[in-house]
Design a protein around this motif. Sequence first.
Motif, mmCIF file in Angstrom:
data_model
loop_
_atom_site.group_PDB
_atom_site.id
_atom_site.type_symbol
_atom_site.label_atom_id
_atom_site.label_comp_id
_atom_site.label_asym_id
_atom_site.label_seq_id
_atom_site.Cartn_x
_atom_site.Cartn_y
_atom_site.Cartn_z
ATOM 1 N N HIS A 186 0.826 -1.215 0.000
ATOM 2 C CA HIS A 186 0.000 0.000 0.000
ATOM 3 C C HIS A 186 0.857 1.261 0.000
ATOM 4 O O HIS A 186 0.452 2.288 -0.565
ATOM 5 N N ILE A 187 2.029 1.209 0.619
ATOM 6 C CA ILE A 187 2.882 2.399 0.694
ATOM 7 C C ILE A 187 4.053 2.332 -0.290
ATOM 8 O O ILE A 187 5.015 3.091 -0.165
ATOM 9 N N THR A 188 3.964 1.415 -1.261
ATOM 10 C CA THR A 188 4.973 1.366 -2.320
ATOM 11 C C THR A 188 4.606 2.405 -3.370
ATOM 12 O O THR A 188 3.774 2.168 -4.249
ATOM 13 N N ILE A 189 5.203 3.569 -3.271
ATOM 14 C CA ILE A 189 4.900 4.703 -4.145
ATOM 15 C C ILE A 189 6.201 5.270 -4.703
ATOM 16 O O ILE A 189 7.291 4.783 -4.389
ATOM 17 N N ASP A 190 6.081 6.318 -5.510
ATOM 18 C CA ASP A 190 7.270 6.945 -6.088
ATOM 19 C C ASP A 190 8.284 7.322 -5.013
ATOM 20 O O ASP A 190 9.476 7.023 -5.127
ATOM 21 N N GLU A 191 7.786 7.982 -3.956
ATOM 22 C CA GLU A 191 8.684 8.569 -2.963
ATOM 23 C C GLU A 191 9.348 7.524 -2.078
ATOM 24 O O GLU A 191 10.549 7.603 -1.805
ATOM 25 N N SER A 192 8.591 6.541 -1.603
ATOM 26 C CA SER A 192 9.190 5.515 -0.743
ATOM 27 C C SER A 192 10.213 4.687 -1.516
ATOM 28 O O SER A 192 11.282 4.347 -0.992
ATOM 29 N N THR A 193 9.905 4.398 -2.776
ATOM 30 C CA THR A 193 10.849 3.653 -3.611
ATOM 31 C C THR A 193 12.083 4.500 -3.916
ATOM 32 O O THR A 193 13.215 4.020 -3.839
ATOM 33 N N GLY A 194 11.861 5.771 -4.246
ATOM 34 C CA GLY A 194 12.971 6.654 -4.577
ATOM 35 C C GLY A 194 13.927 6.843 -3.419
ATOM 36 O O GLY A 194 15.150 6.784 -3.584
ATOM 37 N N ILE A 195 13.391 7.081 -2.218
ATOM 38 C CA ILE A 195 14.248 7.262 -1.047
ATOM 39 C C ILE A 195 15.003 5.973 -0.733
ATOM 40 O O ILE A 195 16.199 5.995 -0.409
ATOM 41 N N ALA A 196 14.311 4.841 -0.827
ATOM 42 C CA ALA A 196 14.966 3.561 -0.559
ATOM 43 C C ALA A 196 16.160 3.351 -1.490
ATOM 44 O O ALA A 196 17.263 2.997 -1.049
ATOM 45 N N LEU A 197 15.966 3.591 -2.760
ATOM 46 C CA LEU A 197 17.045 3.392 -3.730
ATOM 47 C C LEU A 197 18.165 4.421 -3.562
ATOM 48 O O LEU A 197 19.330 4.121 -3.823
#
Length: 234
Positions: A106-117
């Motif tokens: 549910h929280i897999t979005i542009d921002e969470s993915t971008g920050i993780a990477l």
Amino acid sequence: MRGVSATPRSTIRDSLSVSLTVGAYGIAFGAASVAAGFSVLQSCLLSLLTFSGASQFAIVGVIGAGGTALSGIATATLLGFRNGLYGLRMAPLLKVKGTKRIIAAHITIDESTGIALSQESLGEDAMRAGFWLTGFGVFIFWNLFTLAGALGAQAMGNPAAWGLDAAVPAAFLGLVWPRLESTSERALGASAVFLALALTPLVPAGLPIIATALLAVGMGIRNLKPLRLRLRKS
């Protein structure tokens, strides 16, 4: 995820800054949703259950312009397809199961993915921390500001006058730009920008984003060919 106290300060800083900046854009969505004829409750439920900014704007934009619910859902689904691709990248990193897997999705979005990477140089623990902190942070702020925007829609006037319409692209650009390390990656980024700008006045909302995604896929397939040749030779 490790405790917040053990998470690098830079990861916490990046996560919170992006969460607040992007979450504030929820004001614009709440106002736009009410202006399009949705109730405050409907606007809030869209943020709680859909939680994909581009898809939410697509729904209220299409229906507000007189389109059918089916066309709005179809457009939102196309825009949300990228989140599934993010999930393929995040799943091996997060390694979650059961209820936690549903929450992560549910929280897999542009921002969470971008920050993780963007935390890759700090290790997988920092990447996981960045994902969870940003995902939950954006979710909380997005929903709070959606409520605020919906309640204050009439008094607020045009959300674009506040400059909030630039918050999401500015935040996302800040995430993506440092990762464009090679000339080919920068060329692809620039090409995507020009393509989106050229198509925006010509095609319905949402299609420019899909077109740039197809451009990236095409370039990726093209780059796979020389890689396969090198692997065969080796």
